[in-house]
Design an enzyme around this catalytic site. Structure first.
Site, PDB file in Angstrom:
ATOM      1  N   ASP A  93     -15.315  35.815   1.065  1.00 14.34           N
ATOM      2  CA  ASP A  93     -16.613  35.021   1.760  1.00 14.34           C
ATOM      3  C   ASP A  93     -16.786  33.716   1.443  1.00 14.34           C
ATOM      4  OD1 ASP A  93     -18.908  35.217   3.281  1.00 14.34           O
ATOM      5  OD2 ASP A  93     -20.082  35.340   1.437  1.00 14.34           O
ATOM      6  N   ASP A  95     -20.288  31.648   2.109  1.00 17.08           N
ATOM      7  CA  ASP A  95     -21.580  31.050   1.364  1.00 17.08           C
ATOM      8  C   ASP A  95     -21.952  32.051   0.422  1.00 17.08           C
ATOM      9  OD1 ASP A  95     -23.430  30.036   4.454  1.00 17.08           O
ATOM     10  OD2 ASP A  95     -21.344  29.825   4.075  1.00 17.08           O
TER      11      ASP A  95
END
Length: 294
Positions: A93, A95
């Site tokens: 991922d 963020d």
């Protein structure tokens, strides 16, 4: 025939007491330690133990979780395909994982709506809101912003500690590293180029006449798309899913973490920590390379 695996313990500092305590805990779980190795950086220490299991992996993992709760030292049971020789894949991922911030909140700050957007982001990452619906809601708050704010946000991005070292270790060993994000391609692209990532996938902010429209162009990168990306990239690279490590922090990452051979919850929400194979609360992504034997 006994299953072979590794136990990787990690903390800012590990000492002989931690080692002996862990060895005792593993004996109690029916795990025979076959070899040990240690590694240290200025920010963390790792102890890697080769083990042969007589109990089920789920029982050993649960026992390690109890040991972590009592000792304060993180510990992961790593299955053999994750670190065995051969091609590997790391997918992350972005963020609050690869980077420290939530990009949409940085963008929303330019519209004076950061607090509103942050509250929706937090609820979505806890799994309380449908991700796609929450994304559309948050992106509407950006309507009318000049597209030039994207460049300003890119300048503010801060990589998580250890991110560059982790990516370099994988790429340097000839493996693939990529990211799949519920964020935005316009912000991710320069970061992916800087890190020389093998692939990067994210949402596209719609821009017309030099301004954000408040809409996302195309389908949203949600938890199902993250899993599909993992499987497609693993097949493209000739990597078995069992040799994939996935790292994320929010509910949008759950399917991706579940599809990987080792799913790592990085400073994650409680529901993600509970579902993942590993909870990495030490704020240094570089620890992940030790799970892969790099």
């Amino acid at each position: 025939m006994r299953d072979t695996a590794r136990v990787v313990a990690y903390a800012r500092r590990l000492d002989g007491g931690h080692r002996e305590d862990l060895l005792g805990a593993l004996r109690g779980l029916g795990a025979e330690v076959t070899d040990t190795a240690t590694a240290a950086t200025p920010t963390y220490t790792v102890l890697t133990l080769g083990v042969e299991l007589t109990a089920r992996a789920s029982e050993v993992r649960a026992g390690l979780a109890r040991w972590t709760a009592a000792s304060g030292v993180g510990a992961a049971l790593v299955p053999a395909p994750t670190y065995a020789p051969g091609p590997k894949l790391l997918i992350m991922d972005v963020d609050s994982t690869l980077i420290r911030q939530e990009v949409i909140e940085l963008l929303a700050a330019h519209a004076g709506r950061e607090a509103e957007v942050a509250a929706v982001t937090e609820a979505a990452m806890r799994g309380e809101l449908d991700f796609a619906q929450s994304l559309h809601h948050r992106v509407r708050a950006l309507q009318g912003l000049p597209a030039t704010v994207i460049g300003e946000v890119v300048e503010r991005i801060e990589l998580s500690d250890g991110a560059e070292d982790l990516v370099a270790a994988y790429l340097g060993a000839g493996h693939r590293v990529g990211v799949v994000s519920g964020g935005f391609s316009q912000v991710l692209a320069p970061l992916a180029e800087r890190l020389r990532l093998s692939f990067a996938k994210a949402n596209d902010l719609e821009i017309l006449d030099g301004a954000l429209t408040g809409r996302v162009a195309g389908a949203v990168v949600d938890r199902r798309e993250k899993e599909r990306t993992l499987r497609a990239e693993a097949e493209r690279a000739g990597v078995q899913p069992a040799a994939v490590i996935a790292v994320g922090d929010g509910a949008n990452d759950l399917d991706m973490l579940g599809a990987a051979g080792l799913g790592v919850a990085f400073n994650a929400k409680p529901a993600v920590r509970a579902a993942a194979d590993v909870a990495l609360d030490l704020p240094d992504l570089d620890v992940v390379r030790h799970f892969a034997g790099l």
